[in-house]
Design a protein around this motif. Structure first.
Motif, PDB file in Angstrom:
ATOM      1  N   PRO A  11      18.110 -11.631 -10.911  1.00 57.27           N
ATOM      2  CA  PRO A  11      18.609 -10.926  -9.721  1.00 57.27           C
ATOM      3  C   PRO A  11      17.448 -10.324  -8.947  1.00 57.27           C
ATOM      4  O   PRO A  11      16.377 -10.049  -9.498  1.00 57.27           O
ATOM      5  N   PRO A  12      17.632 -10.113  -7.647  1.00 58.76           N
ATOM      6  CA  PRO A  12      16.552  -9.524  -6.849  1.00 58.76           C
ATOM      7  C   PRO A  12      16.263  -8.088  -7.280  1.00 58.76           C
ATOM      8  O   PRO A  12      17.161  -7.372  -7.737  1.00 58.76           O
ATOM      9  N   VAL A  13      15.020  -7.673  -7.122  1.00 56.25           N
ATOM     10  CA  VAL A  13      14.675  -6.280  -7.365  1.00 56.25           C
ATOM     11  C   VAL A  13      15.209  -5.414  -6.227  1.00 56.25           C
ATOM     12  O   VAL A  13      15.679  -4.298  -6.450  1.00 56.25           O
ATOM     13  N   ILE A  14      15.145  -5.936  -5.003  1.00 53.51           N
ATOM     14  CA  ILE A  14      15.679  -5.232  -3.831  1.00 53.51           C
ATOM     15  C   ILE A  14      16.694  -6.131  -3.151  1.00 53.51           C
ATOM     16  O   ILE A  14      16.431  -7.312  -2.937  1.00 53.51           O
ATOM     17  N   ASP A  15      17.853  -5.567  -2.801  1.00 51.85           N
ATOM     18  CA  ASP A  15      18.880  -6.319  -2.082  1.00 51.85           C
ATOM     19  C   ASP A  15      19.505  -5.405  -1.036  1.00 51.85           C
ATOM     20  O   ASP A  15      20.271  -4.499  -1.360  1.00 51.85           O
ATOM     21  N   LEU A  16      19.125  -5.609   0.222  1.00 53.45           N
ATOM     22  CA  LEU A  16      19.679  -4.859   1.339  1.00 53.45           C
ATOM     23  C   LEU A  16      20.659  -5.748   2.091  1.00 53.45           C
ATOM     24  O   LEU A  16      20.350  -6.903   2.389  1.00 53.45           O
ATOM     25  N   ARG A  17      21.830  -5.206   2.393  1.00 48.61           N
ATOM     26  CA  ARG A  17      22.864  -5.966   3.085  1.00 48.61           C
ATOM     27  C   ARG A  17      23.311  -5.235   4.346  1.00 48.61           C
ATOM     28  O   ARG A  17      23.876  -4.137   4.289  1.00 48.61           O
ATOM     29  N   GLU A  18      23.000  -5.847   5.497  1.00 45.88           N
ATOM     30  CA  GLU A  18      23.441  -5.328   6.807  1.00 45.88           C
ATOM     31  C   GLU A  18      23.190  -3.823   6.934  1.00 45.88           C
ATOM     32  O   GLU A  18      24.076  -3.048   7.313  1.00 45.88           O
ATOM     33  N   VAL A  19      21.980  -3.430   6.620  1.00 45.30           N
ATOM     34  CA  VAL A  19      21.635  -2.010   6.618  1.00 45.30           C
ATOM     35  C   VAL A  19      21.354  -1.540   8.045  1.00 45.30           C
ATOM     36  O   VAL A  19      20.530  -2.116   8.763  1.00 45.30           O
ATOM     37  N   ARG A  20      22.020  -0.473   8.404  1.00 47.56           N
ATOM     38  CA  ARG A  20      21.827   0.155   9.719  1.00 47.56           C
ATOM     39  C   ARG A  20      21.520   1.626   9.500  1.00 47.56           C
ATOM     40  O   ARG A  20      22.119   2.278   8.640  1.00 47.56           O
ATOM     41  N   LYS A  21      20.556   2.136  10.254  1.00 49.10           N
ATOM     42  CA  LYS A  21      20.260   3.566  10.209  1.00 49.10           C
ATOM     43  C   LYS A  21      20.074   4.072  11.619  1.00 49.10           C
ATOM     44  O   LYS A  21      19.228   3.577  12.372  1.00 49.10           O
ATOM     45  N   ASN A  58      11.901   4.491   3.210  1.00 52.74           N
ATOM     46  CA  ASN A  58      12.629   5.670   2.755  1.00 52.74           C
ATOM     47  C   ASN A  58      14.000   5.322   2.186  1.00 52.74           C
ATOM     48  O   ASN A  58      14.469   5.956   1.229  1.00 52.74           O
ATOM     49  N   LEU A  59      14.651   4.318   2.759  1.00 56.57           N
ATOM     50  CA  LEU A  59      15.957   3.900   2.235  1.00 56.57           C
ATOM     51  C   LEU A  59      15.812   3.249   0.862  1.00 56.57           C
ATOM     52  O   LEU A  59      16.609   3.496  -0.041  1.00 56.57           O
ATOM     53  N   ILE A  60      14.785   2.419   0.704  1.00 59.90           N
ATOM     54  CA  ILE A  60      14.545   1.779  -0.602  1.00 59.90           C
ATOM     55  C   ILE A  60      14.203   2.829  -1.650  1.00 59.90           C
ATOM     56  O   ILE A  60      14.620   2.732  -2.808  1.00 59.90           O
ATOM     57  N   LEU A  63      15.141   8.173  -0.403  1.00 59.97           N
ATOM     58  CA  LEU A  63      14.843   9.419   0.295  1.00 59.97           C
ATOM     59  C   LEU A  63      15.747   9.625   1.500  1.00 59.97           C
ATOM     60  O   LEU A  63      15.774  10.714   2.078  1.00 59.97           O
ATOM     61  N   ASP A  64      16.460   8.591   1.888  1.00 57.67           N
ATOM     62  CA  ASP A  64      17.382   8.655   3.015  1.00 57.67           C
ATOM     63  C   ASP A  64      18.533   7.707   2.716  1.00 57.67           C
ATOM     64  O   ASP A  64      18.429   6.849   1.820  1.00 57.67           O
ATOM     65  N   ARG A  77      22.974   0.748  -7.010  1.00 57.79           N
ATOM     66  CA  ARG A  77      23.327   1.038  -5.621  1.00 57.79           C
ATOM     67  C   ARG A  77      22.722   2.392  -5.230  1.00 57.79           C
ATOM     68  O   ARG A  77      23.296   3.452  -5.454  1.00 57.79           O
ATOM     69  N   VAL A  78      21.559   2.336  -4.630  1.00 56.40           N
ATOM     70  CA  VAL A  78      20.809   3.543  -4.307  1.00 56.40           C
ATOM     71  C   VAL A  78      21.519   4.373  -3.249  1.00 56.40           C
ATOM     72  O   VAL A  78      21.466   5.615  -3.265  1.00 56.40           O
ATOM     73  N   ASP A  79      22.202   3.713  -2.304  1.00 53.77           N
ATOM     74  CA  ASP A  79      22.814   4.442  -1.191  1.00 53.77           C
ATOM     75  C   ASP A  79      24.017   5.268  -1.611  1.00 53.77           C
ATOM     76  O   ASP A  79      24.498   6.086  -0.822  1.00 53.77           O
TER      77      ASP A  79
END
Length: 243
Positions: A11-21, A58-60, A63-64, A77-79
């Motif tokens: 599996p990926p170490v990082i997986d961002l999906r349609e991230v908006r900030k 910061n999202l990874i 921190l945000d 799931r960090v978020d």
């Protein structure tokens, strides 16, 4: 006749999906970013000021939080994490290296490196063994009892890297790691990051330094106005760690 199952893809170490900030009413800092980073990659994130690089980091790092979308790192799931869980995540799964080192000047090199292990509850003996191994591996064991103010910029960044790796994180995040260094020290840190990645460490670095990206990264992503406009995988020459 027996068939051989295809090898499992990790599996990926990082997986961002349609991230908006978004911050306030202006254009979003990130506008629907989808990004997957495999184990062992060295990803350089490039882009002009205001492109969303720091927001992405910061999202990874937890921190945000995103305004929308999901951020998963090392299967977590960090978020969705609360404050205490986010702090624990940063202690155990992510190592961070900054432009200005953030070392404690009144502590020795060894004591700076030991801090993450102490916060994570590692045994004193185990932590000291790990710190000694890292200082030796990174070529700064001779400075174990010195204070950071007596070291060069490149040596201080090596101490910061040792501290970041103390708890064996799945991911090393580097924010402009050569930005405060002279040319010689910058070359030293470039060689170090390249060797760490060659040893298997997954690395994500945010930088304006194109030579750093070219020498260290196996993949380059460029952000403009919060969107990925370029994503290129490439090979780089093997580099030896400067000692």
């Amino acid at each position: 006749m027996a068939t051989t199952a295809p090898p499992l893809t990790p599996p990926p170490v990082i997986d961002l999906r349609e991230v908006r900030k978004a911050y306030g009413e202006g254009p979003p800092a990130l506008a629907g970013v989808t990004l997957s980073v495999r184990p062992g990659e060295a990803l350089a994130v490039l882009g002009p000021s205001g492109s969303g690089k720091s927001t992405l980091l910061n999202l990874i790092a937890g921190l945000d939080r995103p305004s929308a979308g999901s951020v998963t790192v090392d299967g977590l799931r960090v978020d969705t994490l609360g404050e205490a869980a986010s702090a624990r995540y940063r202690r155990t799964r992510v190592g961070m290296v900054f432009q200005f080192f953030h070392l404690l000047e009144d502590l020795t090199v060894t004591d700076n490196v030991l801090l993450p292990a102490q916060l994570a509850g590692m045994s004193r003996a185990g932590a000291r063994r790990r710190a000694a191994e890292l200082l030796e591996h990174l070529g700064i064991a001779r400075h174990a009892h010195a204070h950071p103010g007596r070291l060069s910029g490149g040596e201080r960044q090596r101490v910061a890297v040792a501290r970041a790796l103390m708890n064996r994180p799945a991911l090393l995040l580097a924010d402009e790691p050569t930005g405060a260094l002279d040319t010689a020290s910058g070359e030293d840190v470039r060689a170090l990051l390249t060797q760490l990645n060659a040893d298997g460490q997954t690395v994500v670095l945010v930088t304006h330094d194109l030579s750093l990206a070219a020498s260290c990264a196996t993949r380059t992503v460029e952000l403009v106005d919060g969107r990925i406009v370029r994503d290129v995988r490439h090979t780089r020459p093997t580099a030896e760690v400067a000692r």
